[in-house]
Design a protein around this motif. Structure first.
Motif, PDB file in Angstrom:
ATOM      1  N   ASP A 153       0.337  -1.000  -0.229  1.00 27.87           N
ATOM      2  CA  ASP A 153      -0.210   0.260   0.042  1.00 27.87           C
ATOM      3  C   ASP A 153       0.545   1.547  -0.104  1.00 27.87           C
ATOM      4  OD1 ASP A 153      -2.103  -1.841   0.319  1.00 27.87           O
ATOM      5  OD2 ASP A 153      -2.527  -1.319   2.306  1.00 27.87           O
ATOM      6  N   TYR A 154       2.301   1.592   1.004  1.00 28.35           N
ATOM      7  CA  TYR A 154       2.763   2.538   1.186  1.00 28.35           C
ATOM      8  C   TYR A 154       3.058   2.748  -0.605  1.00 28.35           C
ATOM      9  CZ  TYR A 154       7.078   4.303   1.653  1.00 28.35           C
ATOM     10  OH  TYR A 154       8.445   6.122   1.453  1.00 28.35           O
ATOM     11  N   LEU A 155       4.277   2.138  -0.930  1.00 25.83           N
ATOM     12  CA  LEU A 155       4.878   1.518  -2.422  1.00 25.83           C
ATOM     13  C   LEU A 155       4.078   2.243  -3.237  1.00 25.83           C
ATOM     14  CD1 LEU A 155       7.325  -1.552  -2.192  1.00 25.83           C
ATOM     15  CD2 LEU A 155       7.620   0.427  -2.042  1.00 25.83           C
ATOM     16  N   ILE A 156       2.492   1.583  -3.362  1.00 26.60           N
ATOM     17  CA  ILE A 156       1.656   2.129  -4.867  1.00 26.60           C
ATOM     18  C   ILE A 156       1.437   3.876  -4.243  1.00 26.60           C
ATOM     19  CG2 ILE A 156      -1.039   2.060  -4.972  1.00 26.60           C
ATOM     20  CD1 ILE A 156      -1.566  -1.092  -4.152  1.00 26.60           C
ATOM     21  N   GLN A 157       1.190   4.375  -2.655  1.00 25.45           N
ATOM     22  CA  GLN A 157       1.145   5.506  -2.814  1.00 25.45           C
ATOM     23  C   GLN A 157       2.058   6.407  -3.239  1.00 25.45           C
ATOM     24  OE1 GLN A 157       0.488   6.421   1.654  1.00 25.45           O
ATOM     25  NE2 GLN A 157       1.803   8.417   1.466  1.00 25.45           N
ATOM     26  N   LYS A 158       3.205   5.510  -2.846  1.00 23.63           N
ATOM     27  CA  LYS A 158       4.550   6.734  -3.457  1.00 23.63           C
ATOM     28  C   LYS A 158       4.599   6.634  -5.121  1.00 23.63           C
ATOM     29  CE  LYS A 158       7.731   8.131  -0.904  1.00 23.63           C
ATOM     30  NZ  LYS A 158       7.556   9.245  -0.630  1.00 23.63           N
ATOM     31  N   PHE A 159       4.322   5.438  -5.457  1.00 25.42           N
ATOM     32  CA  PHE A 159       4.862   5.621  -6.898  1.00 25.42           C
ATOM     33  C   PHE A 159       3.713   6.704  -7.662  1.00 25.42           C
ATOM     34  CE2 PHE A 159       3.965   3.785 -11.694  1.00 25.42           C
ATOM     35  CZ  PHE A 159       4.994   3.622 -11.759  1.00 25.42           C
ATOM     36  N   LYS A 160       2.023   6.777  -7.108  1.00 25.36           N
ATOM     37  CA  LYS A 160       1.276   7.128  -7.888  1.00 25.36           C
ATOM     38  C   LYS A 160       1.750   8.554  -7.467  1.00 25.36           C
ATOM     39  CE  LYS A 160      -3.860   7.641  -7.366  1.00 25.36           C
ATOM     40  NZ  LYS A 160      -4.749   7.725  -6.917  1.00 25.36           N
ATOM     41  N   GLU A 161       2.826   8.818  -6.614  1.00 25.35           N
ATOM     42  CA  GLU A 161       2.838  10.650  -6.762  1.00 25.35           C
ATOM     43  C   GLU A 161       3.628  11.334  -7.127  1.00 25.35           C
ATOM     44  OE1 GLU A 161       4.894  10.687  -1.910  1.00 25.35           O
ATOM     45  OE2 GLU A 161       2.503  10.227  -1.173  1.00 25.35           O
ATOM     46  N   SER A 162       4.214   9.364  -7.166  1.00 17.66           N
ATOM     47  CA  SER A 162       5.858  10.772  -8.475  1.00 17.66           C
ATOM     48  C   SER A 162       5.452  10.263  -9.729  1.00 17.66           C
ATOM     49  CB  SER A 162       6.867   9.384  -7.998  1.00 17.66           C
ATOM     50  OG  SER A 162       6.434   7.941  -8.630  1.00 17.66           O
ATOM     51  N   THR A 163       4.476   9.195 -10.396  1.00 21.17           N
ATOM     52  CA  THR A 163       4.135   9.312 -11.173  1.00 21.17           C
ATOM     53  C   THR A 163       2.973   9.382 -12.001  1.00 21.17           C
ATOM     54  OG1 THR A 163       3.499   7.309 -11.884  1.00 21.17           O
ATOM     55  CG2 THR A 163       6.366   7.666 -11.568  1.00 21.17           C
ATOM     56  N   LYS A 164       2.072   9.590 -11.001  1.00 18.34           N
ATOM     57  CA  LYS A 164       0.547   9.937 -11.205  1.00 18.34           C
ATOM     58  C   LYS A 164       0.204   8.636 -11.707  1.00 18.34           C
ATOM     59  CE  LYS A 164       0.391  14.686 -10.275  1.00 18.34           C
ATOM     60  NZ  LYS A 164       2.060  14.576  -9.442  1.00 18.34           N
ATOM     61  N   ILE A 165       0.111   7.864 -11.498  1.00 15.08           N
ATOM     62  CA  ILE A 165      -0.499   6.382 -12.150  1.00 15.08           C
ATOM     63  C   ILE A 165      -0.477   5.788 -10.907  1.00 15.08           C
ATOM     64  CG2 ILE A 165       0.237   4.220 -13.138  1.00 15.08           C
ATOM     65  CD1 ILE A 165       2.466   5.429 -14.386  1.00 15.08           C
ATOM     66  N   ASP A 166      -1.964   4.841 -10.980  1.00 11.44           N
ATOM     67  CA  ASP A 166      -1.962   4.009  -9.606  1.00 11.44           C
ATOM     68  C   ASP A 166      -2.858   2.467  -9.957  1.00 11.44           C
ATOM     69  OD1 ASP A 166      -3.542   2.781  -7.811  1.00 11.44           O
ATOM     70  OD2 ASP A 166      -5.418   3.955  -8.217  1.00 11.44           O
ATOM     71  N   VAL A 167      -1.336   1.942  -9.625  1.00 11.41           N
ATOM     72  CA  VAL A 167      -1.629   0.729 -10.073  1.00 11.41           C
ATOM     73  C   VAL A 167      -1.856  -0.322  -9.298  1.00 11.41           C
ATOM     74  CG1 VAL A 167       1.105   1.187 -11.182  1.00 11.41           C
ATOM     75  CG2 VAL A 167       0.847   0.385  -8.793  1.00 11.41           C
ATOM     76  N   LEU A 209       9.715   2.433  -9.733  1.00 11.75           N
ATOM     77  CA  LEU A 209       9.240   2.819  -8.876  1.00 11.75           C
ATOM     78  C   LEU A 209      11.356   3.100  -8.008  1.00 11.75           C
ATOM     79  CD1 LEU A 209       7.900   3.680  -5.911  1.00 11.75           C
ATOM     80  CD2 LEU A 209       8.109   1.136  -5.695  1.00 11.75           C
ATOM     81  N   ALA A 210      11.262   4.183  -7.681  1.00 13.64           N
ATOM     82  CA  ALA A 210      12.593   3.981  -6.544  1.00 13.64           C
ATOM     83  C   ALA A 210      12.148   5.346  -5.016  1.00 13.64           C
ATOM     84  CB  ALA A 210      13.900   4.906  -7.211  1.00 13.64           C
ATOM     85  N   CYS A 211      12.438   4.274  -3.957  1.00 12.68           N
ATOM     86  CA  CYS A 211      11.640   4.436  -2.797  1.00 12.68           C
ATOM     87  C   CYS A 211      12.172   4.526  -1.855  1.00 12.68           C
ATOM     88  CB  CYS A 211      10.449   4.859  -2.538  1.00 12.68           C
ATOM     89  SG  CYS A 211      10.022   3.541  -2.632  1.00 12.68           S
ATOM     90  N   ILE A 212      12.879   4.969  -0.096  1.00 10.16           N
ATOM     91  CA  ILE A 212      13.041   4.916   0.515  1.00 10.16           C
ATOM     92  C   ILE A 212      12.055   4.171   1.103  1.00 10.16           C
ATOM     93  CG2 ILE A 212      14.441   5.141   2.635  1.00 10.16           C
ATOM     94  CD1 ILE A 212      16.250   5.164  -0.060  1.00 10.16           C
ATOM     95  N   LEU A 213      12.216   3.059   2.365  1.00 12.43           N
ATOM     96  CA  LEU A 213      10.760   3.031   2.906  1.00 12.43           C
ATOM     97  C   LEU A 213      11.637   3.309   4.629  1.00 12.43           C
ATOM     98  CD1 LEU A 213       8.094   0.964   4.358  1.00 12.43           C
ATOM     99  CD2 LEU A 213       8.816  -0.457   4.003  1.00 12.43           C
ATOM    100  N   LYS A 214      11.215   3.367   5.217  1.00 12.39           N
ATOM    101  CA  LYS A 214      12.237   4.242   6.764  1.00 12.39           C
ATOM    102  C   LYS A 214      11.316   2.947   7.749  1.00 12.39           C
ATOM    103  CE  LYS A 214      14.014   8.620   6.173  1.00 12.39           C
ATOM    104  NZ  LYS A 214      14.515   7.843   6.691  1.00 12.39           N
ATOM    105  N   ARG A 215      12.122   2.649   8.714  1.00 11.52           N
ATOM    106  CA  ARG A 215      11.632   1.587   9.675  1.00 11.52           C
ATOM    107  C   ARG A 215      10.346   2.259  10.841  1.00 11.52           C
ATOM    108  NH1 ARG A 215      12.737  -2.426  12.705  1.00 11.52           N
ATOM    109  NH2 ARG A 215      14.680  -2.886  11.540  1.00 11.52           N
ATOM    110  N   GLU A 216      10.154   3.454  10.617  1.00 14.37           N
ATOM    111  CA  GLU A 216       9.356   4.141  11.263  1.00 14.37           C
ATOM    112  C   GLU A 216       8.332   4.443  10.621  1.00 14.37           C
ATOM    113  OE1 GLU A 216      12.640   5.053  10.898  1.00 14.37           O
ATOM    114  OE2 GLU A 216      13.441   6.114  12.316  1.00 14.37           O
ATOM    115  N   GLU A 217       7.871   4.434   9.359  1.00  5.97           N
ATOM    116  CA  GLU A 217       7.425   4.646   8.310  1.00  5.97           C
ATOM    117  C   GLU A 217       6.482   3.043   8.385  1.00  5.97           C
ATOM    118  OE1 GLU A 217       4.115   5.475   5.933  1.00  5.97           O
ATOM    119  OE2 GLU A 217       5.564   6.857   6.262  1.00  5.97           O
ATOM    120  N   LEU A 218       7.442   1.969   9.269  1.00  5.74           N
ATOM    121  CA  LEU A 218       6.718   0.969   8.612  1.00  5.74           C
ATOM    122  C   LEU A 218       6.175   0.413   9.916  1.00  5.74           C
ATOM    123  CD1 LEU A 218       5.902  -2.394   7.698  1.00  5.74           C
ATOM    124  CD2 LEU A 218       8.479  -2.811   8.278  1.00  5.74           C
ATOM    125  N   GLU A 219       6.565   1.135  11.108  1.00  2.10           N
ATOM    126  CA  GLU A 219       5.756   0.521  12.503  1.00  2.10           C
ATOM    127  C   GLU A 219       4.551   1.233  13.170  1.00  2.10           C
ATOM    128  OE1 GLU A 219       9.113   1.957  14.901  1.00  2.10           O
ATOM    129  OE2 GLU A 219      10.061  -0.651  14.801  1.00  2.10           O
TER     130      GLU A 219
END
Length: 261
Positions: A153-167, A209-219
């Motif tokens: 869900d987080y990766l879908i969100q990041k991809f949509k933010e950078s490309t405007k594409i909903d996968v 898709l290229a992004c960083i998943l931080k531990r704080e975000e996951l927790e």
């Protein structure tokens, strides 16, 4: 699919034809394959007997279905046991062989089993010559897959933010995201690792898709799941009539326990 008799069927391609196999037939094929893997890994020595472990919530119908699977797959099955009991037996046999239990004073041990799709907690009382299951609780729809889903869900969100594409409805993209999510989860598992880089080429419409998943975000996303994990633990203690201080040990097992939950 549905097979004759109204049972659950699994659609597969066989000889270039779409065939629906019964769930029993499908599992029997997996059993047969496991026998071949076991034989090749043991210098050609075939599997003689088998004990099959199932989640404690399996019904009598499901257990009987596994007996049918064993007959189809030519397993010589001795018994079907609950996974929680199998875990406790493995623990107890080892400890008992080393004489680590008292003859009369019971040691209460909690086992937490975190699998990919299911979560089980049990409390077992041990003495040197025996064991007794005091309580078992769990959640048949909670496991490592839920962690993966949160990351997807987080990766879908990041991809949509950078490309405007909903996968979110793109099955091929979701498969790639699931693989990346599981890899990121494992990367974040060791103590001290604070972030994981995620990179997927051509996720959709030739966009990467290229992004960083931080531990704080996951927790932060795991908050609701943590509450679900604690309930079976408290239910077990209540049913067994024990306080947490009365547990001799807590053993954590299962394929998803490396994740810091």
């Amino acid at each position: 699919g549905i097979v004759m008799g109204g049972g659950v069927g699994i659609s597969v391609m066989y000889n270039d034809e779409d065939v629906v196999l019964s769930a029993e037939h499908f599992v029997a094929v997996l059993m047969k394959l496991s026998m071949e893997i076991t034989k090749s890994a043991n210098n050609g020595v075939a599997l003689a007997d088998a004990v099959i472990a199932v989640p404690y919530w399996f019904t009598d119908l499901q257990r009987r279905a596994l007996v049918a699977c064993a007959e189809i797959g030519q397993y010589h099955m001795l018994k079907i046991v609950n996974e929680t009991t199998a875990i406790a037996l493995g623990y107890g046999i080892y400890k008992s062989a080393k004489g680590l239990f008292h003859a009369t004073e019971a040691a209460n041990v909690m086992f937490i089993d975190m699998g990919y799709t299911g979560y089980q907690v049990s409390i077992v009382s041990f003495i040197q010559e025996g064991m007794k299951v005091l309580a078992t609780h769990g959640n048949s729809h909670l496991g490592g897959r839920d962690v993966d889903d949160l990351i997807v869900d987080y990766l879908i969100q990041k991809f949509k933010e950078s490309t405007k594409i909903d996968v979110s409805q793109n099955k091929k993209a979701i498969l790639k995201l699931r693989a990346a999510a599981e890899k990121a989860k494992k990367t974040l598992s060791p103590h001290g690792v604070t972030e994981s880089a995620v990179s997927i080429e051509c996720l959709a419409e030739e966009c990467d898709l290229a992004c960083i998943l931080k531990r704080e975000e996951l927790e932060s996303r795991l908050g609701p799941m943590m509450n679900s994990l604690s309930k079976p633990i408290m239910d077990c203690l209540a049913e067994a009539g024990l306080e947490s201080t009365q547990l001799a040990e807590v053993e954590i097992t299962g394929g998803c326990t490396r994740v810091n939950l």
